[in-house]
Design a protein around this motif. Sequence first.
Motif, PDB file in Angstrom:
ATOM      1  N   SER A   1      -1.691 -23.005  12.791  1.00 32.61           N
ATOM      2  CA  SER A   1      -2.850 -21.493  11.357  1.00 32.61           C
ATOM      3  C   SER A   1      -1.761 -22.125   9.990  1.00 32.61           C
ATOM      4  CB  SER A   1      -2.107 -20.234  11.404  1.00 32.61           C
ATOM      5  OG  SER A   1      -3.224 -19.603  10.443  1.00 32.61           O
ATOM      6  N   PRO A   2      -2.230 -22.746   9.155  1.00 34.04           N
ATOM      7  CA  PRO A   2      -1.878 -23.155   8.045  1.00 34.04           C
ATOM      8  C   PRO A   2      -1.685 -21.717   7.241  1.00 34.04           C
ATOM      9  CG  PRO A   2      -4.470 -22.546   7.431  1.00 34.04           C
ATOM     10  CD  PRO A   2      -4.168 -22.107   8.826  1.00 34.04           C
ATOM     11  N   GLU A   3      -1.601 -20.544   7.061  1.00 31.71           N
ATOM     12  CA  GLU A   3      -1.664 -19.728   6.456  1.00 31.71           C
ATOM     13  C   GLU A   3       0.188 -19.439   6.067  1.00 31.71           C
ATOM     14  OE1 GLU A   3      -3.065 -18.063   4.422  1.00 31.71           O
ATOM     15  OE2 GLU A   3      -5.249 -19.141   5.581  1.00 31.71           O
ATOM     16  N   PRO A   4       0.526 -19.433   7.188  1.00 31.94           N
ATOM     17  CA  PRO A   4       2.393 -19.369   7.047  1.00 31.94           C
ATOM     18  C   PRO A   4       2.929 -20.396   5.636  1.00 31.94           C
ATOM     19  CG  PRO A   4       1.668 -19.275   9.076  1.00 31.94           C
ATOM     20  CD  PRO A   4       0.799 -19.401   8.631  1.00 31.94           C
ATOM     21  N   ALA A   5       2.170 -21.306   5.607  1.00 34.66           N
ATOM     22  CA  ALA A   5       2.424 -22.803   5.382  1.00 34.66           C
ATOM     23  C   ALA A   5       2.156 -22.294   3.637  1.00 34.66           C
ATOM     24  CB  ALA A   5       1.675 -24.089   5.504  1.00 34.66           C
ATOM     25  N   ARG A   6       0.953 -21.207   3.651  1.00 29.03           N
ATOM     26  CA  ARG A   6       0.642 -21.197   2.343  1.00 29.03           C
ATOM     27  C   ARG A   6       1.058 -20.306   1.434  1.00 29.03           C
ATOM     28  NH1 ARG A   6      -6.184 -22.085   4.245  1.00 29.03           N
ATOM     29  NH2 ARG A   6      -5.604 -23.998   4.141  1.00 29.03           N
ATOM     30  N   PHE A   7       1.760 -19.415   2.409  1.00 33.52           N
ATOM     31  CA  PHE A   7       2.511 -18.012   1.597  1.00 33.52           C
ATOM     32  C   PHE A   7       3.305 -18.225   0.215  1.00 33.52           C
ATOM     33  CE2 PHE A   7       5.621 -14.068   2.406  1.00 33.52           C
ATOM     34  CZ  PHE A   7       4.604 -13.429   1.916  1.00 33.52           C
ATOM     35  N   PRO A   8       3.256 -17.314  -0.292  1.00 36.61           N
ATOM     36  CA  PRO A   8       3.963 -17.808  -1.334  1.00 36.61           C
ATOM     37  C   PRO A   8       5.358 -17.364  -1.463  1.00 36.61           C
ATOM     38  CG  PRO A   8       2.532 -16.558  -2.219  1.00 36.61           C
ATOM     39  CD  PRO A   8       2.053 -16.650  -0.394  1.00 36.61           C
ATOM     40  N   GLY A   9       5.597 -16.073  -0.768  1.00 43.25           N
ATOM     41  CA  GLY A   9       6.852 -15.845  -0.863  1.00 43.25           C
ATOM     42  C   GLY A   9       7.099 -14.385  -1.102  1.00 43.25           C
ATOM     43  N   ILE A  10       7.914 -13.438  -1.615  1.00 47.67           N
ATOM     44  CA  ILE A  10       7.787 -12.318  -1.735  1.00 47.67           C
ATOM     45  C   ILE A  10       8.412 -12.162  -3.249  1.00 47.67           C
ATOM     46  CG2 ILE A  10       8.653  -9.819  -1.485  1.00 47.67           C
ATOM     47  CD1 ILE A  10       8.307 -11.186   1.892  1.00 47.67           C
ATOM     48  N   ASP A  11       8.255 -11.437  -4.139  1.00 50.12           N
ATOM     49  CA  ASP A  11       8.802 -11.238  -4.906  1.00 50.12           C
ATOM     50  C   ASP A  11      10.284  -9.465  -5.195  1.00 50.12           C
ATOM     51  OD1 ASP A  11       7.909 -12.964  -7.071  1.00 50.12           O
ATOM     52  OD2 ASP A  11       6.623 -11.865  -7.238  1.00 50.12           O
ATOM     53  N   TYR A  12      11.371  -9.812  -5.403  1.00 53.00           N
ATOM     54  CA  TYR A  12      11.542  -8.677  -5.476  1.00 53.00           C
ATOM     55  C   TYR A  12      12.581  -8.126  -6.876  1.00 53.00           C
ATOM     56  CZ  TYR A  12      12.942 -10.070  -0.385  1.00 53.00           C
ATOM     57  OH  TYR A  12      12.951 -10.572   0.913  1.00 53.00           O
ATOM     58  N   PHE A  13      12.902  -6.460  -6.540  1.00 55.56           N
ATOM     59  CA  PHE A  13      13.939  -5.898  -8.057  1.00 55.56           C
ATOM     60  C   PHE A  13      14.627  -7.215  -7.751  1.00 55.56           C
ATOM     61  CE2 PHE A  13      10.530  -2.344  -6.655  1.00 55.56           C
ATOM     62  CZ  PHE A  13      10.350  -2.407  -8.267  1.00 55.56           C
TER      63      PHE A  13
ATOM     64  N   GLU B   1      13.153   1.205  -7.464  1.00 54.67           N
ATOM     65  CA  GLU B   1      13.558  -0.119  -8.302  1.00 54.67           C
ATOM     66  C   GLU B   1      14.259  -0.950  -7.140  1.00 54.67           C
ATOM     67  OE1 GLU B   1      12.852   0.097 -12.264  1.00 54.67           O
ATOM     68  OE2 GLU B   1      10.639   1.370 -12.668  1.00 54.67           O
ATOM     69  N   ALA B   2      14.090  -1.494  -5.717  1.00 53.99           N
ATOM     70  CA  ALA B   2      14.613  -1.921  -5.459  1.00 53.99           C
ATOM     71  C   ALA B   2      13.887  -3.019  -4.424  1.00 53.99           C
ATOM     72  CB  ALA B   2      16.127  -1.422  -5.245  1.00 53.99           C
ATOM     73  N   GLY B   3      14.676  -3.517  -3.195  1.00 62.07           N
ATOM     74  CA  GLY B   3      13.719  -4.374  -2.158  1.00 62.07           C
ATOM     75  C   GLY B   3      12.530  -4.761  -2.761  1.00 62.07           C
ATOM     76  N   GLU B   4      11.474  -5.181  -1.566  1.00 62.31           N
ATOM     77  CA  GLU B   4      10.104  -6.330  -2.145  1.00 62.31           C
ATOM     78  C   GLU B   4       9.329  -4.932  -2.770  1.00 62.31           C
ATOM     79  OE1 GLU B   4      10.951  -8.316   2.135  1.00 62.31           O
ATOM     80  OE2 GLU B   4       9.383  -7.194   1.945  1.00 62.31           O
ATOM     81  N   LYS B   5       8.920  -6.412  -3.780  1.00 67.93           N
ATOM     82  CA  LYS B   5       7.592  -5.542  -4.249  1.00 67.93           C
ATOM     83  C   LYS B   5       6.165  -5.732  -3.960  1.00 67.93           C
ATOM     84  CE  LYS B   5       9.500  -6.350  -9.184  1.00 67.93           C
ATOM     85  NZ  LYS B   5       9.751  -7.167 -10.787  1.00 67.93           N
ATOM     86  N   ARG B   6       5.297  -5.401  -4.592  1.00 68.66           N
ATOM     87  CA  ARG B   6       4.281  -5.125  -3.278  1.00 68.66           C
ATOM     88  C   ARG B   6       3.304  -7.005  -3.591  1.00 68.66           C
ATOM     89  NH1 ARG B   6      -0.575  -1.873  -6.454  1.00 68.66           N
ATOM     90  NH2 ARG B   6       1.272  -0.165  -6.332  1.00 68.66           N
ATOM     91  N   LEU B   7       2.630  -6.884  -2.692  1.00 67.33           N
ATOM     92  CA  LEU B   7       2.615  -8.776  -2.703  1.00 67.33           C
ATOM     93  C   LEU B   7       0.754  -8.819  -3.971  1.00 67.33           C
ATOM     94  CD1 LEU B   7       2.302  -9.304   1.564  1.00 67.33           C
ATOM     95  CD2 LEU B   7       4.579 -10.424  -0.372  1.00 67.33           C
ATOM     96  N   LYS B   8       0.976 -10.217  -4.077  1.00 70.66           N
ATOM     97  CA  LYS B   8      -0.390  -9.833  -5.211  1.00 70.66           C
ATOM     98  C   LYS B   8      -1.725  -9.801  -4.386  1.00 70.66           C
ATOM     99  CE  LYS B   8       2.517 -13.047  -8.459  1.00 70.66           C
ATOM    100  NZ  LYS B   8       3.229 -12.481  -8.027  1.00 70.66           N
ATOM    101  N   ASP B   9      -1.649 -10.374  -2.943  1.00 67.83           N
ATOM    102  CA  ASP B   9      -2.945 -10.212  -2.282  1.00 67.83           C
ATOM    103  C   ASP B   9      -2.863  -9.460  -0.831  1.00 67.83           C
ATOM    104  OD1 ASP B   9      -1.527 -12.030  -1.593  1.00 67.83           O
ATOM    105  OD2 ASP B   9      -3.117 -13.299  -0.654  1.00 67.83           O
ATOM    106  N   SER B  10      -2.128  -7.911  -1.359  1.00 69.00           N
ATOM    107  CA  SER B  10      -2.148  -7.410  -0.614  1.00 69.00           C
ATOM    108  C   SER B  10      -3.118  -6.861   0.876  1.00 69.00           C
ATOM    109  CB  SER B  10      -0.786  -6.372  -0.401  1.00 69.00           C
ATOM    110  OG  SER B  10       0.090  -6.215  -1.204  1.00 69.00           O
ATOM    111  N   HIS B  11      -3.146  -6.544   2.073  1.00 62.11           N
ATOM    112  CA  HIS B  11      -4.489  -6.121   2.913  1.00 62.11           C
ATOM    113  C   HIS B  11      -4.449  -4.724   2.195  1.00 62.11           C
ATOM    114  CE1 HIS B  11      -5.393  -9.753   4.771  1.00 62.11           C
ATOM    115  NE2 HIS B  11      -4.011 -10.383   4.698  1.00 62.11           N
TER     116      HIS B  11
END
Length: 263
Positions: A117-129, A253-263
């Motif tokens: 699948s190409p999806e892992p390579a397209r993943f933009p990463g995760i934003d963190y606090f 306000e610590a750890g991973e933030k919400r993904l931009k396109d969460s399911h």
Amino acid sequence: MSDYLAALDAWKAKRLANLTASDGWLNIIGRFWLAEGTVTVGTAADNDIVLSAGPAHVGAITQAPDGKVTYTPADGGAPQTIKLDKHHPPRFTAGSLLLEITTLNGENALRIRDTTSPEPARFPGIDYFPAQPEWRIVADWVPFAIPKGMTVDTTKSIPTDIEATHKAVFTHDGQTYELIATHGTPQSPQFVLRDPTSKDSTYPASRFLYGEEVTDKTIVLDFNKAINPPCAFTEHAVCPLPPPENVLPFRIEAGEKRLKDSH
């Protein structure tokens, strides 16, 4: 401080590598409940379960009346009895596909990953606090006098019964709070939690936190490592929701933030 931040960066890199790996959460193409009987699987239209990727005919999955599952490859290979394990779902391969049988509340499901699948390579990463060492808390690790039976709901509205043995007790701004470990292992207890950041910054359903450096009296809760559940990455996962005891009233306000396109 610098050592802690370096270790946290290494943890984040490992977290991303696990997500984008061939057995991560980004390349799942389907999850299908199994019932008694036999279903065929593959991309060809004559299959009972038609996939979006992989061989035209993968094989047949048979579930016996007693719940035993057998996989018969379409290439003529010998049937394989799948040893079910709800904690470590058994896996097998067919071409570029990685298949596994998951078990929830005694019900089995077939989950399939496309390792090309190409999806892992397209993943933009995760934003963190921003990392804050003060969110690494040493809590008391308190056993229940007797294991605490609980029913935990899930994102698919499938209640599951669990047995909790410990709670983490800690202070924040002079107040005492508790978190119950509902999943995980004795070495890495898992807490499913929610706080007011779920309204605007973090995944609405929950985040996961794994305890570290567990002793018979203490446990480390590093909220800088609070993560999105698998359900944030794919619709083909079933994730526990936090019990009422694990819904905290203050913002973390610590750890991973919400993904931009969460399911």
